[in-house]
Design an enzyme around this catalytic site. Structure first.
Site, PDB file in Angstrom:
ATOM      1  N   GLU A   1     -11.304  -2.657   5.079  1.00 29.58           N
ATOM      2  CA  GLU A   1     -11.556  -3.053   6.367  1.00 29.58           C
ATOM      3  C   GLU A   1     -12.954  -2.261   6.545  1.00 29.58           C
ATOM      4  O   GLU A   1     -13.361  -1.159   6.874  1.00 29.58           O
ATOM      5  CB  GLU A   1     -10.631  -2.444   7.296  1.00 29.58           C
ATOM      6  CG  GLU A   1      -9.439  -3.085   7.379  1.00 29.58           C
ATOM      7  CD  GLU A   1      -8.388  -2.500   8.456  1.00 29.58           C
ATOM      8  OE1 GLU A   1      -8.831  -1.497   8.799  1.00 29.58           O
ATOM      9  OE2 GLU A   1      -7.504  -3.058   8.664  1.00 29.58           O
TER      10      GLU A   1
ATOM     11  N   CYS B   1      -6.485   0.973   3.465  1.00 29.65           N
ATOM     12  CA  CYS B   1      -7.239   2.102   3.478  1.00 29.65           C
ATOM     13  C   CYS B   1      -7.309   2.915   2.385  1.00 29.65           C
ATOM     14  O   CYS B   1      -8.268   3.858   1.874  1.00 29.65           O
ATOM     15  CB  CYS B   1      -6.952   3.066   4.839  1.00 29.65           C
ATOM     16  SG  CYS B   1      -7.142   2.199   6.444  1.00 29.65           S
TER      17      CYS B   1
ATOM     18  N   GLU C   1       0.945  -1.187   0.016  1.00 27.50           N
ATOM     19  CA  GLU C   1      -0.017  -0.029   0.146  1.00 27.50           C
ATOM     20  C   GLU C   1       0.745   1.070  -0.013  1.00 27.50           C
ATOM     21  O   GLU C   1       1.855   1.380   0.878  1.00 27.50           O
ATOM     22  CB  GLU C   1      -0.879   0.063   1.354  1.00 27.50           C
ATOM     23  CG  GLU C   1      -1.713   1.153   1.620  1.00 27.50           C
ATOM     24  CD  GLU C   1      -2.726   0.959   2.628  1.00 27.50           C
ATOM     25  OE1 GLU C   1      -2.474   0.314   3.531  1.00 27.50           O
ATOM     26  OE2 GLU C   1      -3.549   1.870   2.264  1.00 27.50           O
TER      27      GLU C   1
HETATM   28  O1  AHR Z   1      -1.517  -1.287   7.041  1.00 30.86           O
HETATM   29  C1  AHR Z   1      -1.813  -0.160   7.389  1.00 30.86           C
HETATM   30  C2  AHR Z   1      -3.471  -0.120   7.420  1.00 30.86           C
HETATM   31  O2  AHR Z   1      -4.171  -0.855   8.459  1.00 30.86           O
HETATM   32  C3  AHR Z   1      -4.353  -0.338   6.164  1.00 30.86           C
HETATM   33  O3  AHR Z   1      -4.254   0.537   5.496  1.00 30.86           O
HETATM   34  C4  AHR Z   1      -5.521  -0.821   6.754  1.00 30.86           C
HETATM   35  O4  AHR Z   1      -6.212  -1.718   6.080  1.00 30.86           O
HETATM   36  C5  AHR Z   1      -5.437  -1.194   8.127  1.00 30.86           C
HETATM   37  O5  AHR Z   1      -6.095  -0.566   9.145  1.00 30.86           O
END
Ligand code: AHR
Length: 657
Positions: A374, A239, A45
C-alpha cells in the site's frame, strides 16, 4: 432445502406475484469475456499468528533462541544453563548450554509452551528434533510432553530419551506419540547426565502435516486453502512486505535455504496496535518462499509474490529518511530479479540452483510479481519505474502488479491509477476494507472501468461492519453482492483476494478474517463460504445478465436490493447464475435465457442457497458448520426460470446448457 422448495412451489402462483417479479435476461447467444483462472484467490500474510503459530506447523516458539529482547523468551528454565552465541548457524548464532546443576537432586530443564500452548492430538505422532553436541563424553536428554495443569500424579503424557554422543553439532530426533488430546500441552527437556550439552534449534512438528512434508504445514489449515480452489496465491503481505522500518521488511532471501539458518525477523504486527500487543510475535521464516511456492503448486494456485519497493510502511513513517533513496534501489531491484530466478531459473543459476537443492529442480513457473504494497505519493512511482524497467528487460514475460494505495477511492487512488498507466504495469492492486454502505453502493464499481489500461487486482478486501468489525453472515452477504461486479467485469478484473486469511483466536490483531483457528481446531467463516461459492462456480466466460431495461443488476435504485451476474462453464457446459438479495423481502425473479435455438431447452441442475436467519452470526470453533450453503435440485426445464429469492440470501442456480 425446504426454503428453496417452498419458493419454487410459490411459483405455481406466478400469476399472483407477477406484479412484483424482478425480470432478468441472460444472453446465451455470445459470451462477453473470458474469466481468468486466477480470478478468485487467497492472500496470506503473517498477521494474527497466521504463519508462525498457525499454518506453519512448528510447535516450539523461539526454537533458535534468537528472540532479541530475551534469548530465552518463550522458555521457562531451571537449574544451570547459559545462552551462548557461537553456534553452528551463522545467521542464528545463539544456543543454550545445559549444565549439571551442582547437586544430584537438582535439575537443569527448560519448558516451552509453544504458541498459546502446544496442541496435541490423541495418538498423534510428534517429531522432536534438536541440534546438539557434548563438549565431552556422552550426555542424555529427557524429552517430555507434559500437562502443567494436571491434577494427576505425574504431569508427563509421554517421554523419550536422546543420547548425545558427539562433540560435533548433529541433529537428533525422536518421535513421541501423544496418549491424549490437549490443546495446551508443553514440551519439557531435562538434562539427564552429569555432562553438559549444547542445544540449538529445538523443534517439534506433528508428523502428519499437509502432504507429509517435514518443516510442513498444519493439515486442517492447508486443507481449508485447498478446498477454496484458489486460482491465485499472494504472499507475504501486506504491510509485512514493507516493515515498520526497512530493517524489518520481509526479506525473501532470509526465508530460503536450510531452515535452521533462516534469520529471525521481527513481525511488524507485534506492535502495530497497542490495544492488541504481542511482544513475542516474530517471523521464523520457517514458512518461507520455497514453502510458499510449493504450497501454491500443491493447491493449484498461481503464486503472486510481493516485494518491497524500498518504502517502509508509509502509515508508520512520515519522513523520507525512513525509505531507501531512489538512487540506491539496486539491491532491492536485484532482490526482485533474484526472486524470479529462484522461482523459474535454470538449476545452473545461483537461485535456481538453491531451489533445486531445496527439493524442486523444476521451475515453479512464476508469472506475476507485485512491487510494493500500500504505497502512495510520488515516492512510489519514482521507485516503481526502475523496477519495471529492470524486470521487463530481464523477464519480459512476467506480469507486474502495481498499487493504487490503501484506499478504494480518493486523492491517492486518483493520483496513482494514471501513474500506473503511465508506467505500464500489467495490473493494479486495489484495497478496500469498507463498511456495509460502501459495499452496497459498489455493485457497479467496475462496469465503466477503462478497458484499455492495466487490469485490476482486488488484492485486499472485506466488509467491515459499522460497529460490527468482526465476522458475521451479514458482512459476507454484502461481499457476495459486491463480487457480482468483479465477475461481471472479468475482462478488466483478473484477480481478487479477500484479506486477511487466518486468525488465531488467542492471537489476532485484525478482524474479520477468512479462517479462524485455535491450537487444534479451525472453522471456515461465512466469508470463506462466499469465496468458495464464487470459486466453485467460477465458470470460464461471462454472460450478459441485465434487468428488463438492459441495465446490469447492481443493487441500484429500483432493483429491490438485488445483485446478479452470470457465467458459462465450458468444461461442464453449464450456466451459473448468481443472485444476491440483500433486502428484507422475498424477491420473485424471472430469468429469461435468450439467444438459444427454438428447440433448445435448458435443464435445471441445482439451486445452492446461502442464508442465515441471524445476520450477526457466523460459524464458530464449536459449531464450524453452523451456516453452510445448502443445495437442492433445481426443478426447471425450458428457457425461463421463475423462482423466488428469500430475503438476505445468496443463490447460485446451476443450469445445464
Ligand atoms: O490485511 C491487513 C493489512 O491491511 C495489510 O497488511 C495491509 O496491506 C492493509 O493495510
Amino acid at each position: 432445502m425446504k426454503r428453496i422448495l417452498l419458493s419454487l412451489l410459490a411459483l405455481s402462483a406466478a400469476g399472483v406475484i407477477s406484479a412484483q417479479v424482478n425480470e432478468m435476461k441472460v444472453d446465451l447467444g455470445r459470451t462477453v469475456a473470458g474469466i481468468q483462472p486466477t480470478m478468485y484467490g487467497i492472500f496470506i500474510e503473517d498477521i494474527n499468528f497466521a504463519a508462525d503459530g498457525g499454518l506453519y506447523a512448528e510447535l516450539v516458539k523461539n526454537r533458535s533462541f534468537e528472540f532479541p529482547n530475551n534469548r530465552l523468551q518463550g522458555w521457562n528454565v531451571g537449574g544451570r544453563l547459559e545462552v551462548m552465541d557461537d553456534g553452528p548457524f551463522d545467521r542464528n548464532p545463539h544456543y543454550v548450554r545445559l549444565m549439571y546443576p551442582g547437586h544430584p537432586h537438582k535439575h537443569t530443564a527448560m519448558v516451552n509452551d509453544g504458541f498459546f500452548g502446544i496442541g496435541l492430538k490423541k495418538d498423534g505422532q510428534y517429531r522432536f528434533s534438536v541440534w546438539a553436541r557434548v563438549p565431552e563424553g556422552n550426555a542424555s536428554l529427557g524429552v517430555e510432553l507434559i500437562n502443567k495443569a494436571s491434577m494427576a500424579e505425574s504431569q508427563v503424557y509421554t517421554s523419550a530419551r536422546i543420547t548425545v554422543d558427539s562433540g560435533e553439532w548433529k541433529q537428533y530426533e525422536v518421535i513421541l506419540t501423544s496418549p491424549v488430546t490437549d490443546p495446551k500441552a508443553s514440551l519439557r527437556i531435562f538434562l539427564d547426565s552429569a555432562s553438559a550439552v549444547d542445544v540449538e534449534h529445538i523443534s517439534l512438528f506433528p508428523v502428519d502435516t499437509w502432504m507429509g512434508h517435514r518443516n510442513g504445514l498444519r493439515k486442517d489449515l492447508a486443507q481449508a486453502l485447498y478446498d477454496l480452489q484458489p486460482g491465485l496465491f499472494r504472499f507475504p503481505g501486506g504491510c509485512i512486505v514493507e516493515g515498520t522500518d526497512l530493517q524489518t521488511r520481509y526479506s525473501w532471501k532470509n526465508s530460503v535455504g536450510p531452515v535452521e539458518n533462516r534469520p529471525l525477523n521481527e513481525n511488524r504486527w507485534q506492535h502495530t496496535f497497542r490495544h492488541r500487543y504481542y511482544p513475542d510475535y516474530f517471523q521464523s521464516y520457517g514458512l518461507g518462499f520455497y514453502e510458499y511456492f510449493l504450497l501454491s503448486e500443491e493447491i493449484g494456485a498461481e503464486p503472486l509474490p510481493v516485494i518491497s519497493c524500498g518504502l517502509a510502511c508509509q502509515f508508520q513513517n512520515e519522513t523520507m529518511d525512513a525509505h531507501q533513496p531512489v538512487a540506491d534501489l539496486d539491491c532491492y531491484i536485484q532482490d526482485a530479479l533474484d526472486l524470479i530466478e529462484f522461482a523459474n531459473g535454470d538449476v545452473s543459476t545461483r537461485w535456481g540452483g538453491l531451489r533445486a537443492e531445496m527439493g524442486h529442480p523444476a521451475p515453479f513457473n512464476l508469472k506475476y510479481i507485485g512491487i510494493g504494497n500500500e504505497q502512495w505519493g510520488p515516492e512510489y512511482p519514482e521507485r516503481l519505474e526502475p523496477f519495471v524497467s529492470a524486470i521487463r528487460k530481464a523477464y519480459p514475460e512476467i506480469l507486474i502488479v502495481g498499487s493504487s494505495g490503501p484506499c478504494s477511492e480518493g486523492d491517492q487512488f486518483d493520483f496513482l491509477w494514471p501513474e500506473m498507466k503511465r508506467i505500464g504495469v500489467d495490473l493494479v492492486d486495489e484495497h478496500f476494507y469498507r463498511p456495509e454502505s460502501w459495499f452496497l453502493s459498489q455493485g457497479a464499481r467496475y462496469d465503466n472501468y477503462d478497458r484499455k489500461g492495466p487490469k485490476v487486482f482486488a488484492g485486499e478486501y472485506a466488509c467491515h461492519g459499522e460497529g460490527k468489525k468482526w465476522n458475521h453472515f451479514g458482512a459476507s452477504l454484502l461481499e457476495a453482492a459486491f463480487m457480482t461486479t468483479i465477475e461481471r467485469n472479468a475482462d478488466v478484473v483478473w484477480m481478487a483476494t479477500y484479506a486477511p486469511l487466518f486468525a488465531h483466536i488467542e492471537g489476532w490483531q485484525w478482524r474479520p478474517d477468512l479462517i479462524w483457528f485455535d491450537n487444534l481446531r479451525s472453522f471456515r467463516s461465512c466469508s470463506w463460504y462466499v469465496q468458495k461459492l464464487y470459486s466453485r462456480y467460477k465458470g470460464t466466460d461471462v454472460l450478459k445478465l441485465t434487468d428488463k431495461e438492459g441495465k446490469n443488476i447492481t443493487g441500484a435504485e429500483g432493483q429491490n436490493g438485488l445483485f446478479a451476474s452470470s457465467v458459462y462453464d465450458s468444461a461442464n457446459d453449464c450456466i451459473y447464475v448468481k443472485v444476491i438479495n440483500v433486502s428484507d423481502e422475498a424477491r420473485p425473479i424471472k430469468i429469461s435465457f435468450e439467444g438459444l435455438g427454438r428447440r433448445h431447452l435448458l435443464k435445471g441442475v441445482e439451486a445452492v442457497s446461502y442464508h442465515s436467519d441471524d445476520l450477526d452470526a457466523d460459524n464458530t470453533l464449536d459449531q464450524p458448520e453452523r451456516i453452510v450453503p445448502e443445495s437442492a435440485p433445481l426443478d426447471f426445464e425450458g428457457k425461463v426460470l421463475e423462482t423466488t429469492v428469500a430475503p438476505k440470501t445468496f443463490m447460485v442456480y446451476v443450469i445445464q446448457k
